[in-house]
Design a protein around this motif. Sequence first.
Motif, PDB file in Angstrom:
ATOM      1  N   LEU A   1       0.658  -1.217   0.119  1.00  0.00           N
ATOM      2  CA  LEU A   1      -0.116  -0.034   0.101  1.00  0.00           C
ATOM      3  C   LEU A   1       0.870   1.212  -0.034  1.00  0.00           C
ATOM      4  CD1 LEU A   1      -2.752  -1.216   2.487  1.00  0.00           C
ATOM      5  CD2 LEU A   1      -2.831  -1.268   0.068  1.00  0.00           C
ATOM      6  N   ASN A   2       2.045   0.980   0.180  1.00  0.00           N
ATOM      7  CA  ASN A   2       3.121   2.222   0.261  1.00  0.00           C
ATOM      8  C   ASN A   2       3.383   2.944  -1.234  1.00  0.00           C
ATOM      9  OD1 ASN A   2       3.023   1.933   2.960  1.00  0.00           O
ATOM     10  ND2 ASN A   2       4.760   0.642   2.992  1.00  0.00           N
ATOM     11  N   PRO A   3       3.938   3.936  -1.070  1.00  0.00           N
ATOM     12  CA  PRO A   3       4.326   4.544  -2.399  1.00  0.00           C
ATOM     13  C   PRO A   3       5.914   3.985  -2.864  1.00  0.00           C
ATOM     14  CG  PRO A   3       4.618   6.421  -0.516  1.00  0.00           C
ATOM     15  CD  PRO A   3       3.858   5.171   0.101  1.00  0.00           C
ATOM     16  N   THR A   4       6.118   4.347  -4.114  1.00  0.00           N
ATOM     17  CA  THR A   4       7.270   3.692  -4.489  1.00  0.00           C
ATOM     18  C   THR A   4       8.477   4.364  -4.117  1.00  0.00           C
ATOM     19  OG1 THR A   4       7.062   4.878  -6.493  1.00  0.00           O
ATOM     20  CG2 THR A   4       6.408   2.797  -6.802  1.00  0.00           C
ATOM     21  N   GLU A   5       9.651   3.813  -4.084  1.00  0.00           N
ATOM     22  CA  GLU A   5      10.772   4.614  -3.241  1.00  0.00           C
ATOM     23  C   GLU A   5      11.194   5.852  -4.037  1.00  0.00           C
ATOM     24  OE1 GLU A   5      10.451   1.376  -3.672  1.00  0.00           O
ATOM     25  OE2 GLU A   5      10.357   0.583  -1.699  1.00  0.00           O
ATOM     26  N   ASP A   6      12.205   6.553  -3.263  1.00  0.00           N
ATOM     27  CA  ASP A   6      12.632   7.870  -3.755  1.00  0.00           C
ATOM     28  C   ASP A   6      13.950   7.709  -4.711  1.00  0.00           C
ATOM     29  OD1 ASP A   6      10.540   9.298  -2.342  1.00  0.00           O
ATOM     30  OD2 ASP A   6      12.008   8.612  -0.484  1.00  0.00           O
TER      31      ASP A   6
ATOM     32  N   GLY B   1     -24.785  14.225  -7.856  1.00  0.00           N
ATOM     33  CA  GLY B   1     -24.917  14.203  -6.405  1.00  0.00           C
ATOM     34  C   GLY B   1     -23.895  12.978  -5.947  1.00  0.00           C
ATOM     35  N   ALA B   2     -23.953  12.003  -6.527  1.00  0.00           N
ATOM     36  CA  ALA B   2     -23.077  10.678  -6.024  1.00  0.00           C
ATOM     37  C   ALA B   2     -21.555  11.181  -6.255  1.00  0.00           C
ATOM     38  CB  ALA B   2     -23.641   9.444  -6.641  1.00  0.00           C
ATOM     39  N   ALA B   3     -21.225  11.829  -7.438  1.00  0.00           N
ATOM     40  CA  ALA B   3     -19.740  12.089  -7.752  1.00  0.00           C
ATOM     41  C   ALA B   3     -19.451  12.786  -6.732  1.00  0.00           C
ATOM     42  CB  ALA B   3     -19.711  12.632  -9.106  1.00  0.00           C
ATOM     43  N   ILE B   4     -20.265  14.076  -6.328  1.00  0.00           N
ATOM     44  CA  ILE B   4     -19.829  15.086  -5.319  1.00  0.00           C
ATOM     45  C   ILE B   4     -19.534  14.333  -4.030  1.00  0.00           C
ATOM     46  CG2 ILE B   4     -20.524  17.058  -3.852  1.00  0.00           C
ATOM     47  CD1 ILE B   4     -21.906  17.966  -6.630  1.00  0.00           C
ATOM     48  N   ILE B   5     -20.570  13.429  -3.601  1.00  0.00           N
ATOM     49  CA  ILE B   5     -20.376  12.941  -2.254  1.00  0.00           C
ATOM     50  C   ILE B   5     -19.295  11.774  -2.344  1.00  0.00           C
ATOM     51  CG2 ILE B   5     -21.762  11.112  -0.600  1.00  0.00           C
ATOM     52  CD1 ILE B   5     -24.142  12.803  -1.483  1.00  0.00           C
ATOM     53  N   ALA B   6     -19.041  11.150  -3.348  1.00  0.00           N
ATOM     54  CA  ALA B   6     -17.877  10.352  -3.376  1.00  0.00           C
ATOM     55  C   ALA B   6     -16.612  11.007  -3.270  1.00  0.00           C
ATOM     56  CB  ALA B   6     -18.048   9.258  -4.787  1.00  0.00           C
ATOM     57  N   TYR B   7     -16.508  12.025  -4.083  1.00  0.00           N
ATOM     58  CA  TYR B   7     -15.262  12.823  -3.854  1.00  0.00           C
ATOM     59  C   TYR B   7     -14.929  13.547  -2.667  1.00  0.00           C
ATOM     60  CZ  TYR B   7     -11.802  16.349  -5.463  1.00  0.00           C
ATOM     61  OH  TYR B   7     -10.741  16.893  -5.538  1.00  0.00           O
ATOM     62  N   GLY B   8     -16.058  13.913  -1.992  1.00  0.00           N
ATOM     63  CA  GLY B   8     -15.919  14.381  -0.563  1.00  0.00           C
ATOM     64  C   GLY B   8     -15.574  12.991   0.353  1.00  0.00           C
ATOM     65  N   GLY B   9     -16.175  12.102   0.134  1.00  0.00           N
ATOM     66  CA  GLY B   9     -15.746  10.861   0.992  1.00  0.00           C
ATOM     67  C   GLY B   9     -14.224  10.369   0.715  1.00  0.00           C
ATOM     68  N   ILE B  10     -13.824  10.448  -0.356  1.00  0.00           N
ATOM     69  CA  ILE B  10     -12.506  10.035  -0.729  1.00  0.00           C
ATOM     70  C   ILE B  10     -11.684  11.058   0.225  1.00  0.00           C
ATOM     71  CG2 ILE B  10     -10.789   9.970  -2.657  1.00  0.00           C
ATOM     72  CD1 ILE B  10     -12.583   8.525  -4.234  1.00  0.00           C
ATOM     73  N   LYS B  11     -11.864  12.351  -0.063  1.00  0.00           N
ATOM     74  CA  LYS B  11     -11.219  13.333   0.652  1.00  0.00           C
ATOM     75  C   LYS B  11     -10.926  13.151   2.155  1.00  0.00           C
ATOM     76  CE  LYS B  11      -9.698  16.019  -2.432  1.00  0.00           C
ATOM     77  NZ  LYS B  11      -8.366  15.876  -3.076  1.00  0.00           N
ATOM     78  N   LEU B  12     -12.060  12.801   2.746  1.00  0.00           N
ATOM     79  CA  LEU B  12     -12.316  12.305   4.064  1.00  0.00           C
ATOM     80  C   LEU B  12     -11.347  11.372   4.566  1.00  0.00           C
ATOM     81  CD1 LEU B  12     -13.788  13.334   6.725  1.00  0.00           C
ATOM     82  CD2 LEU B  12     -15.437  11.167   6.384  1.00  0.00           C
TER      83      LEU B  12
ATOM     84  N   LEU C   1      -8.155  10.957   7.318  1.00  0.00           N
ATOM     85  CA  LEU C   1      -8.330   9.972   8.027  1.00  0.00           C
ATOM     86  C   LEU C   1      -7.193   9.146   7.972  1.00  0.00           C
ATOM     87  CD1 LEU C   1     -12.036   9.518   8.558  1.00  0.00           C
ATOM     88  CD2 LEU C   1     -10.537  11.107  10.005  1.00  0.00           C
ATOM     89  N   TRP C   2      -6.762   8.439   6.666  1.00  0.00           N
ATOM     90  CA  TRP C   2      -5.842   7.478   6.610  1.00  0.00           C
ATOM     91  C   TRP C   2      -4.812   7.916   5.330  1.00  0.00           C
ATOM     92  CZ3 TRP C   2     -10.954   5.581   6.627  1.00  0.00           C
ATOM     93  CH2 TRP C   2     -11.398   5.002   7.615  1.00  0.00           C
ATOM     94  N   PRO C   3      -3.977   8.742   5.691  1.00  0.00           N
ATOM     95  CA  PRO C   3      -3.228   9.498   4.483  1.00  0.00           C
ATOM     96  C   PRO C   3      -2.445   8.494   3.869  1.00  0.00           C
ATOM     97  CG  PRO C   3      -2.585  10.572   6.913  1.00  0.00           C
ATOM     98  CD  PRO C   3      -3.690   9.416   6.961  1.00  0.00           C
ATOM     99  N   ALA C   4      -2.052   7.374   4.523  1.00  0.00           N
ATOM    100  CA  ALA C   4      -1.158   6.238   4.083  1.00  0.00           C
ATOM    101  C   ALA C   4      -1.858   5.646   2.847  1.00  0.00           C
ATOM    102  CB  ALA C   4      -0.855   5.065   5.160  1.00  0.00           C
ATOM    103  N   ASN C   5      -3.190   5.587   2.821  1.00  0.00           N
ATOM    104  CA  ASN C   5      -4.052   5.234   1.728  1.00  0.00           C
ATOM    105  C   ASN C   5      -4.022   5.928   0.553  1.00  0.00           C
ATOM    106  OD1 ASN C   5      -3.877   2.863   3.120  1.00  0.00           O
ATOM    107  ND2 ASN C   5      -6.325   2.687   3.700  1.00  0.00           N
ATOM    108  N   SER C   6      -3.697   7.049   0.752  1.00  0.00           N
ATOM    109  CA  SER C   6      -4.202   8.097  -0.387  1.00  0.00           C
ATOM    110  C   SER C   6      -3.899   7.958  -1.748  1.00  0.00           C
ATOM    111  CB  SER C   6      -3.808   9.481   0.228  1.00  0.00           C
ATOM    112  OG  SER C   6      -2.275   9.395   0.154  1.00  0.00           O
ATOM    113  N   LEU C   7      -2.810   6.944  -1.798  1.00  0.00           N
ATOM    114  CA  LEU C   7      -2.603   6.680  -3.172  1.00  0.00           C
ATOM    115  C   LEU C   7      -3.664   6.136  -4.008  1.00  0.00           C
ATOM    116  CD1 LEU C   7       0.903   4.832  -3.055  1.00  0.00           C
ATOM    117  CD2 LEU C   7       0.257   6.964  -4.002  1.00  0.00           C
ATOM    118  N   PHE C   8      -4.501   5.386  -3.311  1.00  0.00           N
ATOM    119  CA  PHE C   8      -5.500   4.551  -3.847  1.00  0.00           C
ATOM    120  C   PHE C   8      -6.904   5.275  -4.468  1.00  0.00           C
ATOM    121  CE2 PHE C   8      -2.512   1.839  -1.974  1.00  0.00           C
ATOM    122  CZ  PHE C   8      -2.253   0.843  -2.806  1.00  0.00           C
TER     123      PHE C   8
END
Lengths: 432, 232
Positions: A201-206, A369-380, A384-391
């Motif tokens: 789940l992690n990003p690729t290396e630097d 409506g669903a696209a807006i809410i889904a977008y908001g949900g993903i932002k949220l 909450l779990w920044p480690a998963n933000s790649l996905f």
Amino acid sequence: MEQLFYYLKVSWFSVKRAPLPYMLTVLILSLGLGVFFSNATFYYRINSDPLPAKSDKLFFPMMLLVPYQCSNCKPPSVLSYSNIAKLNASDIPSAKAAMYSAGGYLRLNSEQAPTPVNVRITQRDFFSMFDVPMLHGSIWPDNQARDEVLLSKATAEKLFGRTNVTGQQVLLDDRLFTVIGVLDQWQMLPRLYDAFNRNYLNPTEDIYLPLESGYDYNYLSNTNSSTFEDADYRKLATDGRTKAIHQLQYWVQLDTLAQQNAYRQFMANLVADEKAAGRHPSAEANQLVMMRDIVSYFDGESGDIKAFAIVTLLFLLVCVFNASHLSLNRYLSNQYEFSLRRALGANRSQLQVQLLVDMGLMSTFTLTGAAIIAYGGIKLMNYLWPANSLFASWDLQLMLALAALTLLCSYLVTLYPSLRASFGSLNKQLKE
Amino acid sequence: MITLTNLGKIFRTELIETHALRDVNLQVNEGEFAALTGPSGSGKSTLLNILGTLESFDSGDYQLDGKSVKGLSDAALSKLRNEKIGFIFQSFNLIKDFSIYDNIELPLRYRGLNAAARKQRIEQALELVGLHARRDYLPGQLSGGQQQRVAIARAIAGEPRILLADEPTGNLDSLMARQVMELLEQINRQGCTILMVTHDPDQARRAGRNIQIIDGQLHDSTLYDPLAQHTA
Ligand SMILES: Nc1ncnc2c1ncn2[C@@H]1O[C@H](COP(=O)(O)OP(=O)(O)OP(=O)(O)O)[C@@H](O)[C@H]1O
Ligand SMILES: [Mg+2]
């Protein structure tokens, strides 16, 4: 076409007649779909195949080449340096690379403040095996130790402010290295070459360093390693090469079934040789796992993500149920108009087209409506779990899936009411 | 043009069976203006609804222009309603948030006419009922009599051969009722067959033919006899 506009107009008037229940229906559906979709995005990304053309050709060999006896053991996911040397002796794979990861500090010169970086310490085939795109320069010509590194595009930009920096020098943990190549934008999702412990789940290396140099400079693995007998894990350059310090993951590319079978045989022969030499006290427990299956092999499927996916699916069902209830009420109050239209000569299929247009209109609102809410949900979730933000990124395929699901739900929500409306008794409504 | 033979209709609910119509035999010729009278609950609306194919029947036969409507598909019945029959209801049944123009257009919309043809028919119908100036009004902005005239315009815009009217003046005062009657008579003179349910003896008298229904059975008489209704 003109008739279509008429149907749209009729739909729109019926919306205007009772806007509140309609908005509520759309809102409930959007909420269910939005929440489901933000979660589905995750689920889809995490379970997607990062290298569909190759995921059945890349294999992760594991062997019980450890100096202790163990019955019914799974082989460890990491091998020692000397194990790798034996495996590397085979010419069967089209490509092969050992690897591990470590942490380091990078800067341009000793005046600069160092930035922490993730280092992948590996061998030259790594880049071709996982289709890593190159932007500038080249990779190492062989697997020898050398003070040459490759940088990710982001690292080059951060350090130099530009990408074409081959030949430049950097300080990694205050040792001088020459940059011989810069990778293009690359994010293997999920990063299956490092699947153990959900590292995928992690990003690729630097930054990328040759394996031999990593051992020479004593870079210790920051993921998993185990040490046996008298080996001192801090002495990678010496003990690391000769003793039982297990910290290397190993990948081979086996393009054909023949290659795969030959490699299995090679592994079995190796076990026999080791046993003869007294270095394989346990029973054989070789594994050759396809990259496609690696996550499930390590039991790395995230249980909480799965549970959450099921919960959001149930939530969606509840929303659809509620929305169809609301929608039924709406249609029942409109049934008078349906009966009137039937009495004046509209046939059932014409009314069905009307209902399809109704559905199209509702889908449009709901999709927005669903696209807006889904977008908001993903932002949220990213918050909450920044480690998963790649996905949390969308592509056309995902958007189309959302649209299809919205259509399906809108259809479910209008189907039953529409049947009620077009097969109901005609004259009752018109009498008052 | 309309022939009913031994037609029967039974409404069944969990509790009772109502014989709304029994053994009805009726022949209506092209161009007739017939009034249907009878006590409340005698089956007038039921008969009209069956004639308009809004309701099915249980026995006997109904032939329209020599063809039985029995076993016709939904599409065929809808086409028949749309092209041959015009309906006028006691409660007007206009769509409240559609303009007068759009209300009259409604049946034409399901007929596959192009915009120009629709417009021409609507204007003609509006002209006939004398409401051309009100074409963009909403039904609520018109008087009851005007609303019923809009409903008549809607019924005749499709140039039907039969007009079925269920107490078209039941909700109107006598002045407006007279205007609506005159309008119907005018339409009848132009060749349209009209069957009209009414409780008004004067209106029944003005119709060329008087059909009485008592308890689901038909008593046809061309002569109007006011006593018959009271003694029944
Ligand atoms: N949908 C129905 N279900 C059950 N019974 C019905 C139904 N429609 C009508 N009836 C019954 O059929 C009989 C005839 O009803 P209909 O409406 O034809 O009377 P009507 O002559 O039009 O009366 P009115 O003058 O009051 O309008 C009545 O007894 C009525 O209760
Ligand atoms: Mg009635």
